[in-house]
Each structure stands twice: as structure tokens, then as C-alpha cells.
Design a protein around this motif. Structure first.
Motif, PDB file in Angstrom:
ATOM      1  N   GLU A 256      62.479  -7.902   0.478  1.00  0.00           N
ATOM      2  CA  GLU A 256      63.300  -6.705   0.259  1.00  0.00           C
ATOM      3  C   GLU A 256      63.077  -5.689   1.376  1.00  0.00           C
ATOM      4  OE1 GLU A 256      63.496  -6.925  -4.633  1.00  0.00           O
ATOM      5  OE2 GLU A 256      61.813  -5.917  -3.629  1.00  0.00           O
ATOM      6  N   TYR A 257      61.842  -5.603   1.855  1.00  0.00           N
ATOM      7  CA  TYR A 257      61.538  -4.706   2.974  1.00  0.00           C
ATOM      8  C   TYR A 257      62.312  -5.122   4.221  1.00  0.00           C
ATOM      9  CZ  TYR A 257      58.869  -2.731   6.877  1.00  0.00           C
ATOM     10  OH  TYR A 257      58.498  -2.102   8.052  1.00  0.00           O
ATOM     11  N   TYR A 258      62.292  -6.407   4.548  1.00  0.00           N
ATOM     12  CA  TYR A 258      62.990  -6.876   5.744  1.00  0.00           C
ATOM     13  C   TYR A 258      64.499  -6.866   5.581  1.00  0.00           C
ATOM     14  CZ  TYR A 258      58.578  -8.139   7.894  1.00  0.00           C
ATOM     15  OH  TYR A 258      57.323  -8.084   8.452  1.00  0.00           O
ATOM     16  N   LEU A 259      64.974  -6.907   4.347  1.00  0.00           N
ATOM     17  CA  LEU A 259      66.412  -6.773   4.088  1.00  0.00           C
ATOM     18  C   LEU A 259      66.830  -5.307   4.008  1.00  0.00           C
ATOM     19  CD1 LEU A 259      66.836  -9.624   1.447  1.00  0.00           C
ATOM     20  CD2 LEU A 259      67.862  -9.558   3.737  1.00  0.00           C
ATOM     21  N   GLU A 260      65.869  -4.404   4.243  1.00  0.00           N
ATOM     22  CA  GLU A 260      66.093  -2.948   4.206  1.00  0.00           C
ATOM     23  C   GLU A 260      66.577  -2.483   2.839  1.00  0.00           C
ATOM     24  OE1 GLU A 260      68.384  -1.563   7.506  1.00  0.00           O
ATOM     25  OE2 GLU A 260      67.260  -2.755   8.960  1.00  0.00           O
ATOM     26  N   ASP A 261      66.159  -3.201   1.810  1.00  0.00           N
ATOM     27  CA  ASP A 261      66.432  -2.800   0.428  1.00  0.00           C
ATOM     28  C   ASP A 261      65.228  -1.985  -0.046  1.00  0.00           C
ATOM     29  OD1 ASP A 261      67.188  -2.534  -2.175  1.00  0.00           O
ATOM     30  OD2 ASP A 261      67.238  -4.683  -2.633  1.00  0.00           O
ATOM     31  N   ASP A 262      65.105  -0.776   0.494  1.00  0.00           N
ATOM     32  CA  ASP A 262      63.868  -0.007   0.350  1.00  0.00           C
ATOM     33  C   ASP A 262      63.536   0.363  -1.089  1.00  0.00           C
ATOM     34  OD1 ASP A 262      63.806  -0.225   3.041  1.00  0.00           O
ATOM     35  OD2 ASP A 262      63.861   1.921   3.490  1.00  0.00           O
TER      36      ASP A 262
ATOM     37  N   ALA B 286      57.403   4.191   3.434  1.00  0.00           N
ATOM     38  CA  ALA B 286      57.396   5.654   3.571  1.00  0.00           C
ATOM     39  C   ALA B 286      57.601   6.056   5.032  1.00  0.00           C
ATOM     40  CB  ALA B 286      56.073   6.214   3.046  1.00  0.00           C
ATOM     41  N   PHE B 287      56.966   5.341   5.944  1.00  0.00           N
ATOM     42  CA  PHE B 287      57.098   5.649   7.378  1.00  0.00           C
ATOM     43  C   PHE B 287      58.540   5.468   7.829  1.00  0.00           C
ATOM     44  CE2 PHE B 287      56.883   4.358  11.887  1.00  0.00           C
ATOM     45  CZ  PHE B 287      56.283   5.503  12.409  1.00  0.00           C
ATOM     46  N   ALA B 288      59.200   4.412   7.341  1.00  0.00           N
ATOM     47  CA  ALA B 288      60.594   4.165   7.716  1.00  0.00           C
ATOM     48  C   ALA B 288      61.510   5.297   7.267  1.00  0.00           C
ATOM     49  CB  ALA B 288      61.066   2.843   7.115  1.00  0.00           C
ATOM     50  N   ASN B 289      61.069   6.019   6.252  1.00  0.00           N
ATOM     51  CA  ASN B 289      61.847   7.150   5.741  1.00  0.00           C
ATOM     52  C   ASN B 289      61.270   8.495   6.177  1.00  0.00           C
ATOM     53  OD1 ASN B 289      64.024   6.008   3.786  1.00  0.00           O
ATOM     54  ND2 ASN B 289      62.203   4.815   3.324  1.00  0.00           N
TER      55      ASN B 289
ATOM     56  N   LYS C 127      53.097  11.612   5.647  1.00  0.00           N
ATOM     57  CA  LYS C 127      51.898  11.877   4.844  1.00  0.00           C
ATOM     58  C   LYS C 127      51.738  10.803   3.766  1.00  0.00           C
ATOM     59  CE  LYS C 127      48.347  14.341   3.438  1.00  0.00           C
ATOM     60  NZ  LYS C 127      47.940  13.576   2.247  1.00  0.00           N
ATOM     61  N   ILE C 128      52.832  10.465   3.100  1.00  0.00           N
ATOM     62  CA  ILE C 128      52.779   9.419   2.075  1.00  0.00           C
ATOM     63  C   ILE C 128      52.393   8.088   2.714  1.00  0.00           C
ATOM     64  CG2 ILE C 128      54.136   8.094   0.411  1.00  0.00           C
ATOM     65  CD1 ILE C 128      55.804  10.625  -0.052  1.00  0.00           C
ATOM     66  N   ALA C 129      52.981   7.820   3.875  1.00  0.00           N
ATOM     67  CA  ALA C 129      52.660   6.578   4.592  1.00  0.00           C
ATOM     68  C   ALA C 129      51.179   6.534   4.924  1.00  0.00           C
ATOM     69  CB  ALA C 129      53.489   6.489   5.863  1.00  0.00           C
ATOM     70  N   SER C 130      50.651   7.643   5.422  1.00  0.00           N
ATOM     71  CA  SER C 130      49.241   7.705   5.809  1.00  0.00           C
ATOM     72  C   SER C 130      48.322   7.524   4.609  1.00  0.00           C
ATOM     73  CB  SER C 130      48.949   9.035   6.501  1.00  0.00           C
ATOM     74  OG  SER C 130      47.596   9.112   6.878  1.00  0.00           O
TER      75      SER C 130
ATOM     76  N   SER D 149      38.199  -4.538   7.150  1.00  0.00           N
ATOM     77  CA  SER D 149      38.245  -5.462   8.285  1.00  0.00           C
ATOM     78  C   SER D 149      39.663  -5.960   8.578  1.00  0.00           C
ATOM     79  CB  SER D 149      37.337  -6.668   8.011  1.00  0.00           C
ATOM     80  OG  SER D 149      37.789  -7.397   6.887  1.00  0.00           O
ATOM     81  N   ASN D 150      40.660  -5.296   8.022  1.00  0.00           N
ATOM     82  CA  ASN D 150      42.054  -5.717   8.188  1.00  0.00           C
ATOM     83  C   ASN D 150      42.660  -5.027   9.412  1.00  0.00           C
ATOM     84  OD1 ASN D 150      45.018  -5.742   7.883  1.00  0.00           O
ATOM     85  ND2 ASN D 150      44.578  -6.710   5.920  1.00  0.00           N
ATOM     86  N   TYR D 151      42.997  -5.805  10.421  1.00  0.00           N
ATOM     87  CA  TYR D 151      43.557  -5.295  11.680  1.00  0.00           C
ATOM     88  C   TYR D 151      44.826  -4.472  11.438  1.00  0.00           C
ATOM     89  CZ  TYR D 151      45.531  -5.617  16.451  1.00  0.00           C
ATOM     90  OH  TYR D 151      46.065  -5.332  17.689  1.00  0.00           O
ATOM     91  N   GLU D 152      45.748  -5.033  10.668  1.00  0.00           N
ATOM     92  CA  GLU D 152      47.039  -4.383  10.462  1.00  0.00           C
ATOM     93  C   GLU D 152      46.904  -3.056   9.731  1.00  0.00           C
ATOM     94  OE1 GLU D 152      51.545  -5.465   8.821  1.00  0.00           O
ATOM     95  OE2 GLU D 152      49.852  -6.810   8.400  1.00  0.00           O
ATOM     96  N   CYS D 153      45.977  -2.986   8.798  1.00  0.00           N
ATOM     97  CA  CYS D 153      45.781  -1.733   8.053  1.00  0.00           C
ATOM     98  C   CYS D 153      45.373  -0.603   8.997  1.00  0.00           C
ATOM     99  CB  CYS D 153      44.716  -1.918   6.976  1.00  0.00           C
ATOM    100  SG  CYS D 153      45.204  -3.010   5.627  1.00  0.00           S
ATOM    101  N   HIS D 154      44.436  -0.865   9.888  1.00  0.00           N
ATOM    102  CA  HIS D 154      44.001   0.157  10.842  1.00  0.00           C
ATOM    103  C   HIS D 154      45.123   0.501  11.825  1.00  0.00           C
ATOM    104  CE1 HIS D 154      39.765   0.448   9.711  1.00  0.00           C
ATOM    105  NE2 HIS D 154      39.778  -0.858   9.537  1.00  0.00           N
ATOM    106  N   MET D 155      45.899  -0.497  12.244  1.00  0.00           N
ATOM    107  CA  MET D 155      47.015  -0.239  13.152  1.00  0.00           C
ATOM    108  C   MET D 155      48.021   0.717  12.521  1.00  0.00           C
ATOM    109  SD  MET D 155      46.698  -1.740  16.110  1.00  0.00           S
ATOM    110  CE  MET D 155      48.384  -1.845  16.702  1.00  0.00           C
ATOM    111  N   ASP D 156      48.404   0.427  11.276  1.00  0.00           N
ATOM    112  CA  ASP D 156      49.397   1.265  10.602  1.00  0.00           C
ATOM    113  C   ASP D 156      48.856   2.662  10.334  1.00  0.00           C
ATOM    114  OD1 ASP D 156      51.089  -0.866  10.670  1.00  0.00           O
ATOM    115  OD2 ASP D 156      51.291  -1.106   8.504  1.00  0.00           O
ATOM    116  N   TYR D 157      47.622   2.737   9.869  1.00  0.00           N
ATOM    117  CA  TYR D 157      47.028   4.052   9.591  1.00  0.00           C
ATOM    118  C   TYR D 157      46.991   4.895  10.863  1.00  0.00           C
ATOM    119  CZ  TYR D 157      43.656   7.455   7.693  1.00  0.00           C
ATOM    120  OH  TYR D 157      43.026   8.610   7.282  1.00  0.00           O
ATOM    121  N   GLY D 158      46.613   4.278  11.976  1.00  0.00           N
ATOM    122  CA  GLY D 158      46.601   5.000  13.245  1.00  0.00           C
ATOM    123  C   GLY D 158      47.984   5.492  13.630  1.00  0.00           C
ATOM    124  N   LEU D 159      48.998   4.654  13.437  1.00  0.00           N
ATOM    125  CA  LEU D 159      50.371   5.036  13.779  1.00  0.00           C
ATOM    126  C   LEU D 159      50.832   6.232  12.961  1.00  0.00           C
ATOM    127  CD1 LEU D 159      53.054   4.433  15.236  1.00  0.00           C
ATOM    128  CD2 LEU D 159      53.592   2.836  13.377  1.00  0.00           C
ATOM    129  N   TYR D 160      50.556   6.223  11.663  1.00  0.00           N
ATOM    130  CA  TYR D 160      51.004   7.321  10.810  1.00  0.00           C
ATOM    131  C   TYR D 160      50.243   8.613  11.131  1.00  0.00           C
ATOM    132  CZ  TYR D 160      52.502   3.131   8.246  1.00  0.00           C
ATOM    133  OH  TYR D 160      53.028   1.915   7.900  1.00  0.00           O
TER     134      TYR D 160
END
Length: 485
Positions: free
Chosen positions: A208-214, A242-245, A249-252, A264-275
Motif C-alpha cells: 500500500e505504501y508503494y502504491l501510494e495508498d497512504d 509521515a515524511f512523505a506528507n 516530527k511525527i516521522a522522527s 543495529s538496524n541500518y535503515e532505521c538510523h538512516m531514516d531517523y537521520g533524514l527526518y
């Protein structure tokens, strides 16, 4: 350390099997089997009445298995089939459920041949047993036997079109091929039988996320959190939504929760840093991307993110170092070369800049910015003959009626600039016009004419449209950051 997909799969199998078998056992029999009591004396009999003999039931053996599996692992659990089962539970040595459970634990212990042998034996007793077919499908999947897995999945669906495991397998195949609409249908079928299946909810939310059915994606991931309040993927994707919208703050907050659950999750730290970066918390962003690098130092993306932020903070040396790490790990990451070239100009590292722009030209031979910059860097290195030789090799293949040819010819000949300003002014494309004004200014910087150089740098800056990297160089030049004379 984060578990692999295989480890997660195996853990889920064993836990699900044990729960299933325990439920079956508790419904099937509530009677206990009691060992015979000796009656040697009245006193002994009385004592035995006070201390009843231990009852060895099927459910008791499965509870022992569960406890051993949790505390000592799969190998120790399997050893109970050689010790405790023949000693105290021999009545159940051929029990279907216990043999199936043994097969599942063998999978967990990576004893795939033994597991498959047990599945084959069980299939003879019950050819349509969904759990046995499902376990055989799992074994085939772990072995990389796609044909074998597909055969078992087909058998599951033939018996039950809504079988959760089979539909999840089919959905994942669609998902990996980016056929998200079909993947969504299969995940929904899986949820018909098992509405709380975490894998199906996670997969459905992702499609649903990739279909943009948020809205539906958000609802699905919140449902997943109801089932499992510690689901890292649920928090991770709620953050992405939340970031896409633009709800940074909610995303973070969601990404921070994911980080806390799985440090130890790479993607979690990447996203948190981005937000956090989008919230203006640059130190936190740098720390998170640095953590990602520590977790996975051989992947390029965190270096690219960190380099970009270093660049914005005018930390050119740190940015160049990170961009060099990017191209070392991913030599095809074209934009890193351009960034190195621009920053090296800032640091007056002419050779580094030239080599970076030469790599850029390997990826894009039509962009005249690169041969112009390469020629310029040769001049700054004090290599005039090399500059002329290189620019001549490029000019031979260019259309002589273009402004790009005229500009590079100007750099090659070091003269002939008189008609160029009029040609630039007549251009219809503003980006091309801005770039050509920059190179005309750079020509005057190199070969004399500072007053003219400033005039054309100003024309670049007046465009207020930094859609080309030369705009940034013009800004630096006018601010005195890049002494290009």
C-alpha cells in the motif's frame, strides 16, 4: 545484531508449530497416564499417596521441548527425542504431532535432510496435511529450490486458496517483481485465514505504501502494532508515511522508536537521520548516519547522506572524504564524482577536481561543463599543452554551430571572446545561458579581465536559479571563497 531473514523465518516456524501442536494436544486429550504404584508396605503406600507419581503426557513433553528450545536451543531440544522420549514418553514415539514438531526443530537446527525425511514420512500418513506441505515448502525455500517451493505452494493453494503461508509466498514473489497490485491481493487472501498474521500485515502495508495508498497503509501498520507493539517495520513505515506528507516530527518520533527497538538496524538510523535533518537537527542527523556507517561500512548510501550535509556546512574536506568512500563502494554513483570535482575546486585541489570531472565525462559525454572544467583544471595545474591537447580532441567531435563549441574553442585558443557575449544573450534556454555566462567569466578570470569576470559572474547570480553546479561556483567566487585568478 539484527537477525537474518532466514533466522526470523525459522524462529517463526518453530514457535508457530509448537503453539499449533500444543493447542491440538490440549484439545485431543485431557487424560493423564499414571505409572503403576508399588504396594510393598502400608507405610510406603501412604507415602506414595502423599507424593503421587509424575504424569508423563504428550502435552508435558511438548512443554519440555518448548522450555528447552527457549533456554538451550534447537540441538538440545532435539536431544530430548533420544533421551526423554524413549525413557518416559515412549508411548508417543510415533505420534504425528511430535514428529512434525521434530521436523520443524530440525529446520531450525539447519538439519534440512533430516527435516525433509521426516516430512516425507509424515506425508505418507497424511498426504494433504497443510502444515507438512508448508514445512516442505519452507525447506525448499531455504535451499534455494524455487521449483520445489513453487510445487508445495501450489499444493497448499489447491487445498485451500486462502492458505496464509502460501499466499504470503506468492505475494512476496509479486512484491520482488514490483507488481504491487497483485502482491496486495495475495496478502489480503492470507489475512482471510489469519487476520493477525504479522508477515501478511507487514507485506500488505508495504504494498500500500508503494502504491501510494497512504491512508490504508497507515491503517495496516497501526493494525500490525496492535498485534505486535514492538514491530520495527511498523514504526519504520509509519515514519516514511509521515515524511512523505511533510510531517517531519511525527516521522522522527516513529523512526526514533524503531531505532530504540532495533539499534543495529541500518535503515532505521538512516531514516531517523533524514527526518532530524529536515527538522534542522544537523548534529543528530550526522550522528545517525555515522551510526549507519558503523553498522554497515561497506554500503555507500550513508556516506552520501553525510557528505551532503558536510557540504552544506562548508566542511569541504570531510565531504570530499565521504564522497571518495561513496565512489569506492559504488563506482557508478555519478553524482559523487561531480560533487568531488566542485568541492576540490573550492579547495584549489586542481588535479583532484580534473580527475573527478574526467570520470563525470565517462558517464555523460554530452555535457560540455565537464570538458570545460577539465581544460580549466589543466591550466590551473600549469599544464597548458595538455589543456590544448585535451580540448582539441573534444572540439574535433563537436558541432561547430553550437555555443558549447564556441566556448570550448575560446578556452582552447585563449582568445576570440568578442562575439561570445552576444551569442550567449541570444540563447533561449536560461540554464544554458547561465552556464555560458559563468564560463565566460571564468575565461576572463584565467586570462585577465577581472572587471569583465565580475560582470558575468553577476549575470549568473542574477538568475537566482541554481539548477547547475556552476551557479554555486559563481557564488563562491563573488564571496571571495574561491580565488580563481
Amino acid at each position: 545484531m539484527k537477525s537474518s531473514i532466514k533466522e526470523i523465518l525459522l524462529a517463526g516456524i518453530v514457535l508457530g508449530v509448537i503453539v499449533f501442536v500444543l493447542n491440538v494436544a490440549s484439545c485431543a486429550s485431557n487424560q493423564n497416564i499414571q505409572e503403576p504404584v508399588k504396594t510393598e508396605t502400608v507405610e510406603k503406600k501412604a507415602e506414595n499417596q502423599k507424593k503421587p507419581k509424575k504424569e508423563y503426557t504428550k502435552e508435558g513433553f511438548m512443554e519440555l521441548l518448548q522450555h528447552t528450545l527457549d533456554t538451550d536451543g534447537a540441538e538440545a531440544a532435539l536431544s530430548l527425542y533420544e533421551t526423554e522420549l524413549p525413557k518416559n514418553y515412549s508411548k508417543f514415539k510415533n505420534d504425528f504431532d511430535l514428529l512434525f514438531l521434530k521436523a520443524a526443530i530440525c529446520v531450525s537446527a539447519n538439519k534440512l535432510d533430516e527435516a525433509q525425511s521426516l516430512c516425507d514420512e509424515l506425508s505418507k500418513k497424511d498426504p494433504k496435511n497443510q502444515d507438512v506441505i508448508g514445512l516442505s515448502a519452507t525447506i525448499a525455500k531455504i535451499r534455494g529450490d524455487k521449483a520445489g517451493r513453487d510445487k508445495q505452494v501450489k499444493a497448499l493453494l489447491a487445498e485451500d486458496p486462502y492458505n496464509a503461508m502460501a499466499n504470503i509466498e506468492v505475494a512476496e514473489d509479486y512484491f520482488n517483481r514490483k507488481n504491487y497490485k497483485q502482491a496486495r491481493l495475495s496478502y489480503k487472501k492470507a489475512l482471510v485465514r489469519e487476520p493477525k498474521n504479522e508477515d501478511a500485515l507487514r507485506g500488505l502495508g508495504q504494498t500500500e505504501y508503494y502504491l501510494e495508498d497512504d491512508e490504508n497503509a497507515k491503517a495496516t501498520f497501526n493494525k500490525l502494532l496492535e498485534v505486535n507493539p514492538t514491530s520495527v517495520q511498523a514504526y519504520l513505515y509509519l515514519g516514511k508515511l509521515a515524511f512523505a506528507n511533510n510531517e517531519y516530527k511525527i516521522a522522527s518520533d516513529n523512526a526514533k522508536k524503531a531505532v530504540e527497538l532495533d539499534p543495529s538496524n541500518y535503515e532505521c538510523h538512516m531514516d531517523y537521520g533524514l527526518y532530524e535533518r529536515n527538522l534542522g537537527h544537523f548534529d543528530v542527523a550526522l550522528a545517525e548516519w555515522t551510526k549507519s556507517i558503523e553498522i554497515q561500512p561497506d554500503y555507500f548510501l550513508a556516506y552520501a547522506y553525510r557528505a551532503g550535509l558536510y557540504d552544506e556546512q562548508d566542511k569541504a574536506a570531510e565531504a570530499i572524504a565521504d564522497y571518495k568512500s561513496v565512489i569506492k563502494l559504488n563506482p557508478k554513483y555519478y553524482y559523487a564524482y561531480e560533487s568531488i570535482g566542485v568541492l576540490a575546486l573550492h579547495e584549489e585541489q586542481w588535479t583532484t577536481a580534473r580527475e573527478a570531472f574526467m570520470k563525470c565525462r565517462e558517464f555523460n559525454t554530452t555535457n560540455v561543463s565537464y570538458p570545460l572544467m577539465i581544460t580549466y583544471c589543466y591550466y590551473k595545474e600549469g599544464k597548458g599543452p595538455e589543456a590544448k591537447k585535451f580540448s582539441d580532441s573534444v572540439l574535433r567531435k563537436m558541432d561547430r554551430n553550437t555555443i558549447e563549441y564556441t566556448m570550448l574553442r575560446l578556452f582552447h585558443d585563449r582568445a576570440g571572446e568578442k562575439p561570445v557575449p552576444q551569442k550567449i544573450a541570444a540563447l533561449g534556454n536560461r540554464n544554458t545561458q547561465g552556464k555560458m555566462y559563468y564560463y565566460l567569466a571564468l575565461f576572463y578570470d584565467m586570462f585577465g579581465g577581472g572587471e569583465f569576470a565580475n560582470q558575468y559572474y553577476t549575470k549568473v547570480l542574477d538568475m537566482k536559479s541554481p539548477m547547475f553546479f556552476e551557479y554555486r561556483l559563481a557564488e563562491w567566487r563573488m564571496k571571495g571563497k574561491v580565488p580563481l585568478k
